[in-house]
Design a protein around this motif. Structure first.
Motif, short mmCIF file in Angstrom:
data_model
loop_
_atom_site.label_atom_id
_atom_site.label_comp_id
_atom_site.label_asym_id
_atom_site.label_seq_id
_atom_site.Cartn_x
_atom_site.Cartn_y
_atom_site.Cartn_z
N SER A 36 0.86 -1.19 0.00
CA SER A 36 0.00 0.00 0.00
C SER A 36 0.88 1.23 0.00
O SER A 36 2.06 1.19 0.35
N GLY A 37 0.28 2.35 -0.38
CA GLY A 37 1.05 3.58 -0.50
C GLY A 37 1.78 3.67 -1.83
O GLY A 37 1.52 2.89 -2.75
N ILE A 38 2.68 4.61 -1.91
CA ILE A 38 3.39 4.90 -3.16
C ILE A 38 4.89 5.03 -2.90
O ILE A 38 5.33 5.60 -1.91
N LEU A 39 5.67 4.47 -3.82
CA LEU A 39 7.11 4.73 -3.84
C LEU A 39 7.40 5.71 -4.98
O LEU A 39 6.91 5.53 -6.09
N LYS A 40 8.16 6.75 -4.70
CA LYS A 40 8.52 7.74 -5.71
C LYS A 40 9.94 7.50 -6.19
O LYS A 40 10.84 7.26 -5.39
N ARG A 41 10.10 7.56 -7.50
CA ARG A 41 11.44 7.44 -8.08
C ARG A 41 11.86 8.82 -8.57
O ARG A 41 11.19 9.43 -9.40
N THR A 42 12.98 9.29 -8.04
CA THR A 42 13.49 10.60 -8.42
C THR A 42 14.91 10.48 -8.94
O THR A 42 15.66 9.60 -8.54
#
Length: 443
Positions: free
Chosen positions: A57-63
């Motif tokens: 659940s939730g989100i992983l951000k790729r930067t």
């Protein structure tokens, strides 16, 4: 219970959920649950990838950080629930390989945090080494995915075999370009130019295809199989769109215009894309076009032409304009085009006021006087906007400016639509503050 939860998360994952029950059971025993707070970094850009992650659940951000020091990282994409990241890196790693895979981007928990299952790479590889049937299972699932993806790619990419056949024996490199927002006149001008280029260059053959679609995040996938895209003023090349283009293999953004305000330059630099643009149009053509717009608005040429088309030859005050001779004309932006426009305006016998952060000596020599914006608003009967669109110039004409304008002023904009706040322009025209507007761009 933790193993059961891990298996449930694994089974929902797009690719990993296709593994057999036996392999899923064994992987689940290796998975470690982690409730990551917002901003928690799982892996930094450039570091070796030592585990794969399954998002519950939730989100992983790729930067990713642009090249050079001092640049803030930009978000390139997100990994949501039932998605996995890092698996191919972990599965493809060979023990003792000095060229260990490193992360393309930094992966961190997004807003509100994320529940993530972490599977250490060494543990997963040991599981596969000790159980050959699991290794075979991984290969089978990945092969099925690869076959499916390759079919989609082959269907998407038009390889144009006839073009390749023409190059056989010529030792020429094929460079494929997709031209977005292509009208008939674009093709009419580009086709013979590309042909002439190919005849001149013996080492490179440019193949340009055309689409009437404008570029955005949805149409970017049309560029799969091309080396570059050619864009115009209404195409959108924001981060989301550029990421899709990058995944399609695009390495060059070629603008067939001078402006590039709709291209996220920082994102291009981050993704390793080059940008090319037209250094300048004929400045005389743009300046003369601006004058044509002024004459059309001032002398009500469009209204008069419409009446004649309807066999209405009535003459009344609604078709009256004003003499430009003796009037005060303001030119905001006195670069090459603005300078030529000033030359034309002096021929009308008008009083010339100018505004630019960089004053042009040639404009001063022809009688132009540099003043503040407020003096332009207060004194000018006609205002030409010839500035680039920058954060400082966006909505130069806005609702707050309306009360400062000379009543009946004519606005001409041949630069960028974003220089004018459109609702403010409409309000100004309806209220009579703005006597007319001549635009070939709008926001």
């Amino acid at each position: 219970m933790t193993v059961a939860e891990a298996k449930l998360a694994l089974s929902k994952c797009t690719w990993l959920g296709k593994f057999s029950e036996s392999l899923q059971d064994d992987i689940s025993k290796l998975m470690i649950k982690f409730d990551a707070p917002e901003g928690h970094i799982f892996i930094n850009e450039g570091d070796p990838i030592k585990a794969f992650l399954v998002v519950e659940s939730g989100i992983l951000k790729r930067t990713k950080r642009p090249e050079g020091d001092g640049h803030e990282p930009i978000e390139i994409d997100r990994v949501g629930p039932a998605r996995c990241t890092g698996f191919l890196h972990v599965a493809g790693y060979r023990e003792g390989d000095v060229n260990e895979d490193v992360a393309f981007a930094t992966i961190a928990a997004g807003k509100g945090g994320a529940k993530v299952w972490v599977t250490p790479g060494p543990h997963f590889r040991k599981l596969c080494y000790e159980n050959p049937s699991h290794s075979a299972e991984v290969i089978r699932v990945l092969s099925l995915g690869l076959r499916s993806s390759s079919k989609i790619i082959r269907a998407t990419v038009d390889s144009k075999p006839t073009i390749h056949e023409e190059l056989v024996g010529r030792n020429q490199k094929l460079f494929k370009v997709l031209c977005y927002d292509s009208t008939s006149w674009v093709k009419e001008n580009f086709v013979p130019s590309v042909k002439a280029f190919n005849e001149h260059r013996k080492d490179l053959d440019v193949q340009m295809d055309y689409t009437q679609d404008r570029l955005d995040s949805k149409t970017a996938k049309f560029a799969a199989g091309y080396d570059a895209v050619c864009l115009f003023v209404n195409d959108t090349a924001d981060m989301e769109t550029l990421w899709v283009l990058s995944m399609c293999g695009i390495k060059l953004i070629a603008m067939r215009c001078a402006g590039f305000d709709r291209v996220d330059v920082k994102a291009c630099k981050t993704l390793g894309m080059a940008i090319a643009r037209v250094p300048a149009y004929s400045p005389y053509a743009v300046a003369e076009h601006a004058i044509a717009l002024l004459m059309s608005v001032n002398r009500r040429i469009v209204q008069a032409s419409t009446r004649v088309g309807m066999s209405d030859f009535t003459l009344d005050s609604s078709l009256m304009g004003m003499d430009i001779h003796g009037k005060t004309v303001g030119v905001m932006g006195t670069g090459k085009i603005g300078q030529i426009l000033c030359q034309i305006i002096t021929g009308f016998g008008a009083n010339l006021l100018a505004y630019d952060v960089f004053e042009n000596d040639d404009v001063k020599k022809m009688g132009g006087k540099y003043v503040s914006q407020d003096e332009i608003w207060k004194n000018c009967d006609v205002i030409f906007l010839m500035m680039p669109l920058l954060p400082a110039t966006k909505h130069t004409i806005n609702e707050k400016v309306l009360s400062k304008l000379k009543k009946g002023v004519i606005l001409i904009n041949t630069s960028r639509g974003g220089l004018i706040d459109t609702p403010a322009l409409v309000k100004g025209i309806l209220s009579g503050v703005i006597g007319g507007g001549g635009l070939d761009v709008y926001e």
